[in-house]
Design a protein around this motif. Structure first.
Motif, PDB file in Angstrom:
ATOM      1  N   ASP A   1      -6.204  20.109  48.273  1.00  0.00           N
ATOM      2  CA  ASP A   1      -6.001  19.043  49.273  1.00  0.00           C
ATOM      3  C   ASP A   1      -5.159  17.898  48.715  1.00  0.00           C
ATOM      4  O   ASP A   1      -4.299  17.360  49.408  1.00  0.00           O
ATOM      5  N   ASN A   2      -5.361  17.550  47.434  1.00  0.00           N
ATOM      6  CA  ASN A   2      -4.547  16.493  46.832  1.00  0.00           C
ATOM      7  C   ASN A   2      -3.095  16.942  46.680  1.00  0.00           C
ATOM      8  O   ASN A   2      -2.169  16.181  46.956  1.00  0.00           O
TER       9      ASN A   2
ATOM     10  N   ILE B   1      -5.924   9.087  43.620  1.00  0.00           N
ATOM     11  CA  ILE B   1      -6.342  10.330  42.969  1.00  0.00           C
ATOM     12  C   ILE B   1      -6.829  10.044  41.545  1.00  0.00           C
ATOM     13  O   ILE B   1      -7.799  10.641  41.079  1.00  0.00           O
TER      14      ILE B   1
ATOM     15  N   GLU C   1      -7.382  16.929  39.028  1.00  0.00           N
ATOM     16  CA  GLU C   1      -7.560  16.341  40.363  1.00  0.00           C
ATOM     17  C   GLU C   1      -6.283  16.480  41.187  1.00  0.00           C
ATOM     18  O   GLU C   1      -6.337  16.766  42.371  1.00  0.00           O
ATOM     19  N   PHE C   2      -5.140  16.265  40.546  1.00  0.00           N
ATOM     20  CA  PHE C   2      -3.868  16.420  41.250  1.00  0.00           C
ATOM     21  C   PHE C   2      -3.669  17.859  41.718  1.00  0.00           C
ATOM     22  O   PHE C   2      -3.053  18.107  42.736  1.00  0.00           O
TER      23      PHE C   2
ATOM     24  N   LYS D   1      -1.418  16.811  50.068  1.00  0.00           N
ATOM     25  CA  LYS D   1      -1.093  15.433  50.472  1.00  0.00           C
ATOM     26  C   LYS D   1       0.143  14.924  49.742  1.00  0.00           C
ATOM     27  O   LYS D   1       1.016  14.304  50.348  1.00  0.00           O
TER      28      LYS D   1
END
Length: 141
Positions: A40-41, A76, A35-36, A44
């Motif tokens: 997009d993550n 996240i 996910e990290f 950010k």
């Protein structure tokens, strides 16, 4: 009328979190790290780190890091932790604690947790470069 001497019973329900097996903890961690790594993550996180690193005062930078990065990382982590029954107030930290409990016996978990903490410290590249199970091979003649 007010009853005097009446006993009031207050029930406080403690949140019960699941106990993760080592296999579940590793899978949850790897899901969280993926996910990290989502573009997009990652963007950010990098933007927040750049903003924090731009602070002239080191103490202000430390406070900004806590105010910006910790909630972002928790957000996240919320999705992957929810998959394993960690939902609600305190859930992310409880899930991370469950994962960390297995770090002593599992190098993937130990290294993955270290990468997340490095990201919290502003080193987002640690997450980007994390690869589970990579072992340097020793070359023998």
């Amino acid at each position: 009328s007010v009853r005097t001497g009446a006993r009031v019973r207050i029930c406080v329900m403690a949140q019960q979190w699941p106990t993760l097996t080592a296999e579940q903890a590793e899978k949850a961690l790897l899901t969280a790290i993926s996910e990290f790594k989502q573009p997009d993550n990652a963007a950010k996180l990098k933007a927040a780190v750049s903003e924090v690193d731009g602070a002239a005062d080191p103490m202000q930078a430390m406070m900004m890091r806590a105010a910006k990065l910790i909630p972002m990382v928790q957000e996240i982590l919320a999705g992957p932790m929810k998959e394993y029954g960690f939902e609600g107030d305190g859930a992310v930290m409880a899930g991370v604690a469950q994962i960390q409990a297995h770090a002593g016996a599992n190098d993937t978990i130990k290294d993955g947790v270290a990468a997340i903490y490095a990201a919290l410290g502003g080193n987002v590249a640690a997450l980007e470069n994390f690869k589970a199970g990579e072992v340097e091979e020793e070359v023998c003649d």
